[in-house]
Enzyme design. Sequence first.
Site, PDB file in Angstrom:
ATOM      1  N   ALA A  14      -1.824   9.397  -3.278  1.00  0.00           N
ATOM      2  CA  ALA A  14      -0.843  10.384  -2.808  1.00  0.00           C
ATOM      3  C   ALA A  14      -0.565  10.307  -1.311  1.00  0.00           C
ATOM      4  CB  ALA A  14      -1.337  11.795  -3.157  1.00  0.00           C
ATOM      5  N   GLY A  17       3.883   6.247   0.351  1.00  0.00           N
ATOM      6  CA  GLY A  17       4.751   5.600  -0.629  1.00  0.00           C
ATOM      7  C   GLY A  17       5.201   6.483  -1.773  1.00  0.00           C
ATOM      8  N   ARG A  38      -7.699   7.669  -0.739  1.00  0.00           N
ATOM      9  CA  ARG A  38      -8.875   7.298   0.047  1.00  0.00           C
ATOM     10  C   ARG A  38      -8.785   7.801   1.490  1.00  0.00           C
ATOM     11  NH1 ARG A  38      -9.130   0.924  -1.215  1.00  0.00           N
ATOM     12  NH2 ARG A  38      -6.900   1.221  -0.920  1.00  0.00           N
ATOM     13  N   ASP A  64     -11.709   7.293  -4.266  1.00  0.00           N
ATOM     14  CA  ASP A  64     -11.388   5.905  -4.592  1.00  0.00           C
ATOM     15  C   ASP A  64     -11.462   5.792  -6.110  1.00  0.00           C
ATOM     16  OD1 ASP A  64     -11.307   3.174  -5.048  1.00  0.00           O
ATOM     17  OD2 ASP A  64     -12.544   2.674  -3.310  1.00  0.00           O
ATOM     18  N   ASN A  91      -0.688   6.797  -9.925  1.00  0.00           N
ATOM     19  CA  ASN A  91       0.128   6.004  -9.012  1.00  0.00           C
ATOM     20  C   ASN A  91      -0.700   5.020  -8.193  1.00  0.00           C
ATOM     21  OD1 ASN A  91       2.417   5.452  -7.025  1.00  0.00           O
ATOM     22  ND2 ASN A  91       0.938   6.488  -5.705  1.00  0.00           N
ATOM     23  N   SER A 144       5.070  -1.667 -13.236  1.00  0.00           N
ATOM     24  CA  SER A 144       5.871  -2.539 -12.376  1.00  0.00           C
ATOM     25  C   SER A 144       6.698  -3.467 -13.246  1.00  0.00           C
ATOM     26  CB  SER A 144       4.958  -3.376 -11.479  1.00  0.00           C
ATOM     27  OG  SER A 144       5.692  -4.390 -10.823  1.00  0.00           O
ATOM     28  N   TYR A 157      -1.948  -9.951 -10.368  1.00  0.00           N
ATOM     29  CA  TYR A 157      -1.219  -8.683 -10.207  1.00  0.00           C
ATOM     30  C   TYR A 157      -0.348  -8.421 -11.442  1.00  0.00           C
ATOM     31  CZ  TYR A 157       2.062  -5.151  -8.660  1.00  0.00           C
ATOM     32  OH  TYR A 157       2.826  -4.015  -8.584  1.00  0.00           O
TER      33      TYR A 157
END
Length: 257
Positions: A14, A17, A38, A64, A91, A144, A157
């Site tokens: 949060a 971005g 974090r 984390d 997110n 994504s 990724y």
Amino acid sequence: MISVEDKIVLITGASSGIGESCANVFAQAGANLILAARRQEKLEKLADELTKKFQCKTYLLKLDVRDRLAVESAINSLPDPWKNIEILINNAGLSRGLDKLHVGDFNDWEEMIDTNVKGLLYMTRYVVPGMVNRGEGHVVNIGSIAGRGAYPGGNVYCASKAAVRAISEGLKQDLLGTPVRVTEIQPGLVETEFSNVRFHGDTEKAKNVYKDLTPLTGDDIGDLVFFCVTRSPHVNISELLVVPTDQANATMVHRHQ
């Protein structure tokens, strides 16, 4: 349209971005926010801004998501007024490097898999049982376009985001028969700290990703998350692929010269 006023929304990643944008749009709509990330100092700054602008209530978790025991402790020790999480926005996520697989960095791989896959699983596992018990809830996973097919150098990724897609589909199937909804949002190019993180702080390289095109913003994705969770209870937007007008797929973009 469902109101999110006074609903408890937990957002991971949060502090910047897309996560920060989600926090703003939900705060404006009167939600109560559990903000997890974090970076404590960034969370505190964001919470102060939201309180001043929207008078919303916030609860901060320095967390984390890769640490399963920390996630368990954070969720289990929420104060009573914050226990009934109605919307979970998974997110937190990142990309590291663009190396070919056979010369890839093991630490980069582990950070991506531990955050993007295991972190999302941990959050979901500890939050969703409460939603099922109460008969209300919505899980939004930020995936994504990379999860729909690999691109050069994207190997691990892309695999991690393909996992998010499969986990989202599986979760929806497992929750069939309950009122709990599941949405996966798959953005294309979004200008956030994403590329800076991918290139380990190389700002010049990061800027070139978005050079001569108009990327999406975190706010664009925040708007879509809000749209998905405020649909009528019988409507579940299972997945939503969104790209800039200047992007056709993961590798094809139009740059204005």
